[in-house]
Design a protein around this motif. Structure first.
Motif, short mmCIF file in Angstrom:
data_model
loop_
_atom_site.label_atom_id
_atom_site.label_comp_id
_atom_site.label_asym_id
_atom_site.label_seq_id
_atom_site.Cartn_x
_atom_site.Cartn_y
_atom_site.Cartn_z
N LEU A 48 0.83 -1.29 0.17
CA LEU A 48 -0.07 -0.01 0.10
C LEU A 48 0.67 1.31 -0.08
CD1 LEU A 48 -2.71 -1.07 2.71
CD2 LEU A 48 -3.04 -1.00 -0.03
N ALA A 49 2.12 1.27 0.08
CA ALA A 49 3.02 2.31 0.31
C ALA A 49 3.13 3.23 -1.02
CB ALA A 49 4.46 1.87 0.58
N ASP A 50 2.95 2.94 -2.22
CA ASP A 50 2.97 3.90 -3.18
C ASP A 50 1.72 4.76 -3.32
OD1 ASP A 50 5.64 2.80 -4.22
OD2 ASP A 50 4.59 1.53 -5.50
N VAL A 51 0.65 4.16 -2.99
CA VAL A 51 -0.60 4.72 -3.16
C VAL A 51 -0.71 5.72 -1.97
CG1 VAL A 51 -3.17 4.66 -2.93
CG2 VAL A 51 -2.01 3.13 -4.55
N ALA A 52 -0.51 5.14 -0.80
CA ALA A 52 -0.46 5.82 0.62
C ALA A 52 0.45 7.18 0.51
CB ALA A 52 -0.13 5.14 1.68
N ALA A 53 1.43 7.07 -0.20
CA ALA A 53 2.76 8.11 0.05
C ALA A 53 1.99 9.18 -1.29
CB ALA A 53 4.33 7.31 -0.69
N LEU A 54 1.49 8.84 -2.17
CA LEU A 54 1.23 9.60 -3.67
C LEU A 54 -0.14 10.40 -2.87
CD1 LEU A 54 0.95 11.05 -6.14
CD2 LEU A 54 -0.53 9.05 -6.74
N GLY A 65 -5.83 17.34 -7.22
CA GLY A 65 -5.26 16.69 -6.01
C GLY A 65 -6.61 15.98 -5.22
N LEU A 66 -7.63 16.74 -4.89
CA LEU A 66 -8.55 15.75 -4.22
C LEU A 66 -9.20 14.99 -5.07
CD1 LEU A 66 -10.25 18.47 -2.06
CD2 LEU A 66 -9.03 16.38 -1.50
N LEU A 67 -9.18 15.20 -6.66
CA LEU A 67 -9.82 14.07 -7.40
C LEU A 67 -9.08 12.99 -7.54
CD1 LEU A 67 -10.55 16.25 -10.30
CD2 LEU A 67 -12.21 15.21 -9.14
N LEU A 68 -7.86 13.23 -7.53
CA LEU A 68 -6.66 11.72 -7.27
C LEU A 68 -6.86 11.28 -6.06
CD1 LEU A 68 -4.31 10.48 -8.60
CD2 LEU A 68 -2.76 12.24 -7.39
N ILE A 69 -7.12 11.98 -4.88
CA ILE A 69 -7.34 11.18 -3.55
C ILE A 69 -8.59 10.45 -3.77
CG2 ILE A 69 -7.78 11.78 -1.16
CD1 ILE A 69 -5.66 13.93 -1.39
N ASP A 70 -9.59 11.14 -4.33
CA ASP A 70 -10.94 10.56 -4.33
C ASP A 70 -11.00 9.35 -5.24
OD1 ASP A 70 -13.85 10.63 -3.82
OD2 ASP A 70 -13.89 10.83 -5.95
N GLY A 71 -10.07 9.25 -6.27
CA GLY A 71 -9.93 7.90 -6.89
C GLY A 71 -9.19 7.06 -6.47
N LEU A 72 -8.05 7.24 -5.51
CA LEU A 72 -7.28 6.23 -4.96
C LEU A 72 -7.62 5.79 -3.61
CD1 LEU A 72 -3.74 8.05 -5.83
CD2 LEU A 72 -4.68 5.96 -6.82
N ALA A 73 -8.50 6.66 -2.88
CA ALA A 73 -8.59 6.27 -1.52
C ALA A 73 -9.90 5.50 -1.45
CB ALA A 73 -8.78 7.41 -0.59
N ASP A 74 -10.16 4.50 -0.45
CA ASP A 74 -11.44 4.06 -0.24
C ASP A 74 -12.45 4.94 0.35
OD1 ASP A 74 -10.71 1.39 -1.03
OD2 ASP A 74 -9.85 1.11 1.03
#
Length: 148
Positions: A48-54, A111-120
């Motif tokens: 999970l490190a790559d996604v969480a770091a991003l 940034g928030l669009l990216l977070i919204d797409g990556l995070a649960d």
């Protein structure tokens, strides 16, 4: 071996957490990525490190861009065994995150669009008294999969 400045400590829920205050500066994004990778390595959640770091990078970038705070607190934790949470705490409770589409010609604002797409899931919590909060935490959660 971890390079965390302060060892990971159990949170009040019995699950580990790590947090530390850093300058509200673009260079803190690199520190945040390292913090996330180190904490997830300790918890054997390297997948999970790559996604969480991003996600942490984007949270730091938003705090730097949208607040006038001198410092921010970076948080990496496990609010429950099947979830990890990364977040940034700042002292700008009136500057709440808003998910909005960015225009085609805009060079930032995704940034928030990216977070919204990556995070649960993601969100924010206000800190302090309800009528006079002193700050907010903007966070994102990821699910821990399998036998970790």
């Amino acid at each position: 071996m971890t390079s965390l400045i302060t060892p990971v400590q159990p949170a009040s829920t019995g699950h580990p957490a790590y947090s530390q205050t850093f300058p509200c500066d673009p260079s803190t994004a690199e520190t945040g990525r390292r913090l996330v990778r180190d904490a997830l390595g300790v918890w054997h959640l390297d997948d999970l490190a790559d996604v969480a770091a991003l996600i942490m990078s984007e949270l730091v970038a938003n705090a730097v861009r949208h607040t006038s705070c001198r410092s921010i607190r970076l948080v990496v934790g496990r609010p429950s065994a099947p979830r990890i949470r990364v977040g940034v705490v700042d002292r700008a409770p009136s500057r709440l995150p808003v998910l909005r589409p960015a225009g085609e010609d805009e060079e930032s604002g995704r940034g928030l669009l990216l977070i919204d797409g990556l995070a649960d899931r993601w969100g924010y919590d206000l800190h302090g008294p309800p009528r006079r909060p002193w700050g907010k935490a903007v966070w994102a959660e990821l699910s821990v999969r399998g036998d970790q």
